[in-house]
Design an enzyme around this catalytic site. Structure first.
Site, PDB file in Angstrom:
ATOM      1  N   TYR A 100       0.850  -1.189   0.000  1.00 60.27           N
ATOM      2  CA  TYR A 100       0.000   0.000   0.000  1.00 60.27           C
ATOM      3  C   TYR A 100       0.896   1.253   0.000  1.00 60.27           C
ATOM      4  O   TYR A 100       1.882   1.316   0.739  1.00 60.27           O
ATOM      5  CB  TYR A 100      -0.901  -0.051   1.239  1.00 60.27           C
ATOM      6  CG  TYR A 100      -1.645   1.229   1.484  1.00 60.27           C
ATOM      7  CD1 TYR A 100      -2.562   1.698   0.554  1.00 60.27           C
ATOM      8  CD2 TYR A 100      -1.426   1.974   2.635  1.00 60.27           C
ATOM      9  CE1 TYR A 100      -3.233   2.884   0.758  1.00 60.27           C
ATOM     10  CE2 TYR A 100      -2.103   3.157   2.860  1.00 60.27           C
ATOM     11  CZ  TYR A 100      -2.998   3.610   1.908  1.00 60.27           C
ATOM     12  OH  TYR A 100      -3.662   4.785   2.117  1.00 60.27           O
ATOM     13  N   LYS A 197     -11.414  -1.351   6.120  1.00 60.50           N
ATOM     14  CA  LYS A 197     -11.817  -2.066   4.909  1.00 60.50           C
ATOM     15  C   LYS A 197     -12.794  -3.200   5.236  1.00 60.50           C
ATOM     16  O   LYS A 197     -13.894  -2.936   5.666  1.00 60.50           O
ATOM     17  CB  LYS A 197     -10.551  -2.553   4.190  1.00 60.50           C
ATOM     18  CG  LYS A 197      -9.473  -1.451   4.034  1.00 60.50           C
ATOM     19  CD  LYS A 197      -9.900  -0.400   3.060  1.00 60.50           C
ATOM     20  CE  LYS A 197      -9.131   0.901   3.044  1.00 60.50           C
ATOM     21  NZ  LYS A 197      -7.821   1.023   3.563  1.00 60.50           N
TER      22      LYS A 197
HETATM   23  C1  LIG Z   1      -3.495  -2.932   2.434  1.00 64.98           C
HETATM   24  C2  LIG Z   1      -3.639  -1.652   3.208  1.00 64.98           C
HETATM   25  N1  LIG Z   1      -2.934  -1.479   4.349  1.00 64.98           N
HETATM   26  C3  LIG Z   1      -3.028  -0.346   5.077  1.00 64.98           C
HETATM   27  C4  LIG Z   1      -3.845   0.695   4.674  1.00 64.98           C
HETATM   28  C5  LIG Z   1      -3.922   1.945   5.526  1.00 64.98           C
HETATM   29  O1  LIG Z   1      -5.113   1.937   6.262  1.00 64.98           O
HETATM   30  P1  LIG Z   1      -5.926   3.246   6.716  1.00 64.98           P
HETATM   31  O2  LIG Z   1      -6.409   3.912   5.487  1.00 64.98           O
HETATM   32  O3  LIG Z   1      -7.025   2.663   7.564  1.00 64.98           O
HETATM   33  O4  LIG Z   1      -4.990   4.092   7.497  1.00 64.98           O
HETATM   34  C6  LIG Z   1      -4.603   0.559   3.515  1.00 64.98           C
HETATM   35  C7  LIG Z   1      -5.483   1.659   3.079  1.00 64.98           C
HETATM   36  O5  LIG Z   1      -5.972   1.695   1.956  1.00 64.98           O
HETATM   37  C8  LIG Z   1      -4.498  -0.644   2.755  1.00 64.98           C
HETATM   38  O6  LIG Z   1      -5.191  -0.822   1.607  1.00 64.98           O
END
Ligand SMILES: Cc1ncc(COP(=O)(O)O)c(C=O)c1O
Length: 380
Positions: A100, A197
């Site tokens: 990400y 998510k």
């Molecule tokens: C695979 C993955 N990890 C971590 C994150 C980060 O999470 P957050 O947006 O809840 O801070 C995301 C966000 O899209 C993600 O898709």
């Protein structure tokens, strides 16, 4: 208890003092001390340190991931930041080459300021991983499947190599959730979630979780959580517990809808390539089948050169064009300018996050409506 029942009755089931079937929202910053000394009946002091609604969620995710202890944070990035705060100046973290974008950014632009180094490797290539290990490597951070190209990594292999080298293995399990994949049972030390998510599932909260597999890591993560303070609020903890109850039902529907949408996209003349781990010819399909109970709800696809991807995205009606994934509604995004914009252009091109790459998170709507929306917008 079977997993589906644990989703509903795991952690702390309701409220023993009133019989309420849901854990109450303990909307309080502080707690009255009934005795001068802290006792085991007097565990809560201040809600940054611990809160009963958050504690119910933390116990629930620990049970679901089969870990030792869990911790809830204000976002997935706060959870990742807490896990990376275990390391110090001079240490190096190895990360998968298409994690990400925010995970890359926090290492590249934030932790770098404190002398924590990182190096990127192709985590679907175990030999490359072995070649990247040196004395400064203290953690391997992987996502599988990766966001957005659905690269598959053998968790068991990575965890084994990590153990042999006294390195901590960290798995971002956001895409799969413990319903489909349990990294700790495969040998990983730490699991991270953007609970925003699939775990939350309704696009109504931002949250992160960390689950660890032993007492030492639990004490250290709790120290970091309490010291840095990025905790999840009691209300959002309640919402997340509520979302988790329907995880299995939602993911079953998302898995089956996604298979239909992936096959549909693969047969369209406007589409160059489809990344979906459920295809038998997807690289790593066998590993995915071995380590997970399904292929998830995400597909990435490349539109043919010259096709107007902006017009396609703007003309969708049922499918929401926006950030995020894992909600009940279908969501579509343009990784190069949205989720992965933090990754430099050259690196994006090299790994395949090109401008005509689209990522779709398939929701739980009737799949015919999703397909109809895609046909209409592809043919516009
Ligand atoms: C695979 C993955 N990890 C971590 C994150 C980060 O999470 P957050 O947006 O809840 O801070 C995301 C966000 O899209 C993600 O898709």
């Amino acid at each position: 208890m079977k997993f589906e029942s644990l989703l509903i009755h795991g952690g702390i089931d309701g409220d023993a003092s009133t019989g309420a079937v849901n854990v109450p929202i303990y909307q309080t910053s502080t707690f009255k001390k009934s005795e001068f000394e802290n006792t085991k009946d007097n565990v809560y002091e201040y809600s940054r340190t611990g809160n009963p609604t958050r504690a119910a969620l933390e116990k629930l995710i620990t049970e679901l991931e089969e870990g030792y202890a869990g911790f809830a944070f204000a976002s997935g990035m706060a959870a990742t930041t807490a896990a990376l705060s275990l390391f110090k100046t001079g240490d190096k973290i190895l990360i998968s080459n298409n994690v990400y974008g925010g995970t890359f950014r926090v290492l590249d632009k934030y932790f770098k300021n404190f002398g924590l180094n990182y190096s990127v490797f192709d985590s679907s290539n175990i030999e490359e991983l072995k070649n990247n290990i040196d004395d400064s490597v203290k953690a391997i951070f992987i996502e599988t499947p990766t966001n957005p190209l659905m690269g598959i990594t053998d968790i068991e292999e990575v965890a084994k190599i990590a153990k042999e080298n006294n390195i901590i293995s960290i798995v971002d399990n956001t895409f799969m959730t413990p319903y489909l994949q349990k990294p700790i049972t495969l040998g990983a030390d730490i699991v991270i979630h953007s609970a925003t998510k699939y775990l939350g599932g309704h696009s109504d909260l931002v949250a992160g979780l960390v689950v660890v597999n032993n007492n030492e890591l639990a004490e250290r993560i709790h120290f970091i959580q309490n010291s840095t303070g990025g905790v999840l609020s009691p209300f959002d903890s309640f919402l997340l517990i509520k979302g988790i109850k329907t995880l299995a039902l939602r993911m079953d529907r998302q898995n089956s809808n996604t298979t239909v949408v992936a096959k549909f996209l693969r047969n369209r003349k406007e589409v160059e390539k489809v990344y979906y781990p459920g295809f038998v010819d997807h690289p790593g399909h066998e590993i995915q089948t071995k380590q997970a109970k399904g292929y998830g709800g995400i597909i990435s696809f490349v539109l043919k050169e010259g096709y107007d991807y902006k017009k396609f995205l703007e003309s969708l009606e049922l499918i929401t064009f926006g950030e995020s994934l894992g909600g009940v509604e279908s969501l579509i995004c343009h990784p190069a300018t949205m989720t992965h914009a933090a990754i430099p252009y050259e690196m994006r091109q090299a790994i395949g996050i090109t401008d005509n790459l689209i990522r779709i998170s398939v929701g739980i709507e009737n799949v015919d409506d999703i397909i109809e929306d895609l046909i209409k917008s592809l043919e516009i």
